[in-house]
Design a protein around this motif. Structure first.
Motif, PDB file in Angstrom:
ATOM      1  N   UNK A   2       0.804  -1.202   0.000  1.00 57.41           N
ATOM      2  CA  UNK A   2       0.000   0.000   0.000  1.00 57.41           C
ATOM      3  C   UNK A   2       0.841   1.256   0.000  1.00 57.41           C
ATOM      4  N   UNK A   3       0.144   2.366   0.006  1.00 60.35           N
ATOM      5  CA  UNK A   3       0.802   3.676  -0.045  1.00 60.35           C
ATOM      6  C   UNK A   3       1.793   3.850   1.109  1.00 60.35           C
ATOM      7  N   UNK A   4       1.333   3.588   2.326  1.00 57.29           N
ATOM      8  CA  UNK A   4       2.183   3.802   3.503  1.00 57.29           C
ATOM      9  C   UNK A   4       3.407   2.898   3.498  1.00 57.29           C
ATOM     10  N   UNK A   5       3.207   1.629   3.195  1.00 57.64           N
ATOM     11  CA  UNK A   5       4.342   0.702   3.218  1.00 57.64           C
ATOM     12  C   UNK A   5       5.357   1.034   2.120  1.00 57.64           C
ATOM     13  N   UNK A   6       4.900   1.510   0.969  1.00 62.03           N
ATOM     14  CA  UNK A   6       5.821   1.933  -0.096  1.00 62.03           C
ATOM     15  C   UNK A   6       6.658   3.128   0.364  1.00 62.03           C
ATOM     16  N   UNK A  10      10.600   3.159   0.980  1.00 57.41           N
ATOM     17  CA  UNK A  10      11.370   4.163   0.253  1.00 57.41           C
ATOM     18  C   UNK A  10      12.257   4.971   1.189  1.00 57.41           C
ATOM     19  N   UNK A  11      11.711   5.378   2.318  1.00 58.02           N
ATOM     20  CA  UNK A  11      12.498   6.151   3.288  1.00 58.02           C
ATOM     21  C   UNK A  11      13.654   5.321   3.829  1.00 58.02           C
ATOM     22  N   UNK A  47       9.073   5.877  -2.935  1.00 51.62           N
ATOM     23  CA  UNK A  47       8.303   6.958  -2.330  1.00 51.62           C
ATOM     24  C   UNK A  47       7.334   7.552  -3.342  1.00 51.62           C
ATOM     25  N   UNK A  48       7.805   7.763  -4.559  1.00 57.06           N
ATOM     26  CA  UNK A  48       6.939   8.292  -5.617  1.00 57.06           C
ATOM     27  C   UNK A  48       5.795   7.323  -5.911  1.00 57.06           C
ATOM     28  N   UNK A  49       6.103   6.035  -5.920  1.00 58.80           N
ATOM     29  CA  UNK A  49       5.080   5.017  -6.158  1.00 58.80           C
ATOM     30  C   UNK A  49       4.005   5.095  -5.072  1.00 58.80           C
TER      31      UNK A  49
END
Length: 59
Positions: A2-6, A10-11, A47-49
């Motif tokens: 999901x968004x948060x895990x990506x 990324x971080x 992060x962009x994903x």
């Protein structure tokens, strides 16, 4: 993922990549420095994903 895990992945990749790059510079290990830069770029892409996934979910 999901968004948060990506974004979290990324971080983490950006941090680890920065460390590798820094160690590579200090130890004059060009290969490690290049791998660090590549991992930072991977983190930025993840992060962009995550950002794109968030925007899509907002629609």
């Amino acid at each position: 993922m999901g968004e948060f895990s990506d974004k979290v992945k990324g971080a983490a990749d950006k941090v680890v990549g920065s460390v590798k790059e820094g160690v590579g510079k200090v130890t004059n290990d060009k290969e490690l420095e290049i791998k660090g830069k590549a991992q930072k770029l991977k983190g930025e892409a993840e992060n962009a994903k995550g950002t794109v996934k968030g925007k899509i979910n907002d629609l």
